[in-house]
Design an enzyme around this catalytic site. Structure first.
Site, PDB file in Angstrom:
ATOM      1  N   LEU A   1     -21.175 -12.592 -38.606  1.00  0.00           N
ATOM      2  CA  LEU A   1     -22.290 -12.846 -37.696  1.00  0.00           C
ATOM      3  C   LEU A   1     -23.522 -12.017 -38.022  1.00  0.00           C
ATOM      4  O   LEU A   1     -24.596 -12.263 -37.463  1.00  0.00           O
ATOM      5  CB  LEU A   1     -21.874 -12.587 -36.252  1.00  0.00           C
TER       6      LEU A   1
ATOM      7  N   PHE B   1      -1.041   2.836 -11.719  1.00  0.00           N
ATOM      8  CA  PHE B   1       0.113   3.511 -12.304  1.00  0.00           C
ATOM      9  C   PHE B   1      -0.353   4.842 -12.862  1.00  0.00           C
ATOM     10  O   PHE B   1      -1.153   4.878 -13.808  1.00  0.00           O
ATOM     11  CB  PHE B   1       0.687   2.629 -13.410  1.00  0.00           C
TER      12      PHE B   1
ATOM     13  N   GLU C   1      -1.419   3.343 -23.777  1.00  0.00           N
ATOM     14  CA  GLU C   1      -0.011   2.943 -23.760  1.00  0.00           C
ATOM     15  C   GLU C   1       0.645   3.158 -25.120  1.00  0.00           C
ATOM     16  O   GLU C   1       1.429   2.345 -25.609  1.00  0.00           O
ATOM     17  CB  GLU C   1       0.129   1.500 -23.277  1.00  0.00           C
TER      18      GLU C   1
ATOM     19  N   THR D   1      -6.334   2.644 -14.770  1.00  0.00           N
ATOM     20  CA  THR D   1      -6.884   1.324 -14.467  1.00  0.00           C
ATOM     21  C   THR D   1      -6.552   0.938 -13.031  1.00  0.00           C
ATOM     22  O   THR D   1      -5.437   1.157 -12.560  1.00  0.00           O
ATOM     23  CB  THR D   1      -6.313   0.288 -15.441  1.00  0.00           C
TER      24      THR D   1
END
Length: 398
Positions: free
Chosen positions: A352, A143, A377, A178
């Site tokens: 962590l 797109f 987006e 993408t």
């Protein structure tokens, strides 16, 4: 006064503290289970290596597998698409992004952008030509809206198409696309004398190229490309006849943003689960660090934002299924859920400690991926202004 029979409460479920699963149908749960198992089998054993290498090997095979699961164009109807509910599509996005944002992006761009544009605005001939093979993953789509110099302001795009007899001649560049380098069809938006129009462009057309973008530190297990159109000659029937103007691409983006609302919570869930497991097994000062108040406060705050986000996504999904979902509500979800997902990832990293930066754990990978999800987006600022305009009635975009 008599109080009715005492009902025993179900046990508290750390994986579902709000009981959201009770809102899901057996079909919803089956979709979620299928996508979670596929991601566990096909993505999780390899994703750290793919991310470290900056590659998504076997993307065409993965696309075909996702097509066989009905995940491509999942909420579209007809033309081989699954016709699933918006909630089911959202659950699929959550499970895919819990594996990696790049995998969810592959599905989102294929279904919610490229296929959605053709399904909603294409001719019957275009739908029959492209959608069945895109639904199976035989053809991958991309797109093309964002340009090197125009992201948040697509109205200023420079890509243009001019009529030449019965043909169109398309020239311009698109950036951060993408699936671009592996796509068989590109939905490209361009300026014309009639306004902004969309074109279904076969990527083997002379003058079209899609060099892959390298050296990314986010979405590394995803194919990202530039689209270059150098006087690409297209027949008259390449134009999408159903829309003129920005309403076309923006409606596609709204559909894709809905998937992000769910997907971001998948990344957040993966980081929360990693932090919870680590906190109950890592010992310092003679006991698990999950037994200390500060760690429990972090876990509690993470769980609250994670499950609030899932509840928001589910609510928006119900509205989409009912046909009442507004673009401003999608902005609400995208702004909140991605922002909170990043904060959950960062908090998980602190639990962590040094291990949080290792690819043996998913936390840093998700955190860096979400830096892209935060701004693609629709940036944070754009969604804030969408909501600001809706709240005040005043346009602050310019």
């Amino acid at each position: 006064m008599s109080q009715g029979p005492t009902r025993s409460l179900p046990p508290f479920d750390p994986a579902d503290p709000l009981g959201i699963d009770d809102l899901l149908s057996p079909e919803d749960l089956a979709v979620r289970s299928t996508m979670r198992q596929w991601a566990a089998d096909r993505v999780l054993p390899h994703i750290a290596d793919w991310y470290e290498r900056g590659e998504l090997p076997g993307i065409r095979e993965l696309a075909r597998e996702l097509g066989s699961l009905g995940a491509l164009g999942m909420s579209l109807t007809g033309y081989g698409c699954a016709g699933a509910s918006a909630v089911q599509y959202g659950l699929a996005c959550l499970e895919l992004e819990a594996a990696d944002s790049g995998i969810r992006s592959l599905v989102s761009v294929q279904g919610s952008l490229a296929m959605y544009a053709i399904h909603r605005f294409g001719s019957e001939e275009q739908k029959e030509r492209w959608l069945p093979r895109m639904a199976t993953g035989e053809i991958i789509g991309c797109f093309g809206l964002t340009e090197p110099d125009h992201g948040s302001d697509p109205a200023a795009m420079r890509t243009h198409a001019k009529r030449d007899g019965s043909d169109w001649v398309l020239t311009g560049r698109k950036m951060w696309i993408t699936n671009g380098s592996v796509a068989g069809v590109a939905v490209v938006w361009a300026r014309t004398d009639e306004g902004i129009r969309g074109f279904a462009v076969p990527t083997d057309t002379p003058g079209f190229s899609a060099p892959e973008i390298r050296h990314k530190w986010s979405l590394r297990a995803s194919v990202t490309s530039e689209l270059v159109m150098d006087e690409v000659r297209l027949p008259a029937d390449a134009v999408l006849p159903g829309v003129t103007g920005l309403r076309g691409p923006l409606s596609c983006l709204s559909h894709a943003r809905y998937g992000i609302v769910w997907g971001a919570m998948g990344a957040a869930r993966a980081c929360f689960e990693a932090a919870l497991a680590y906190a109950t097994s890592r010992e310092q000062f003679g006991r698990p660090i999950g037994g200390f108040q500060l760690t429990q406060a972090k876990l509690a705050d993470m769980a609250v934002e994670l499950h609030k986000g899932v509840l928001l996504a589910h609510h928006l999904g119900l509205r989409m299924d009912a046909g009442t979902l507004r673009p401003e509500q999608v902005s609400f979800g995208k702004l909140n859920n991605v922002r909170e997902a990043i904060e959950i990832c960062r908090t998980a990293r602190t639990i962590l400690g040094a291990n949080g930066i290792s690819l043996e754990y998913p936390v840093m990978r998700h955190a860096t991926n979400l830096e892209s999800v935060l701004t693609y987006e629709g940036t944070v600022e754009m969604h804030q202004l969408v909501l600001g305009k809706a709240l005040t009635g005043l346009d602050a975009f310019r």
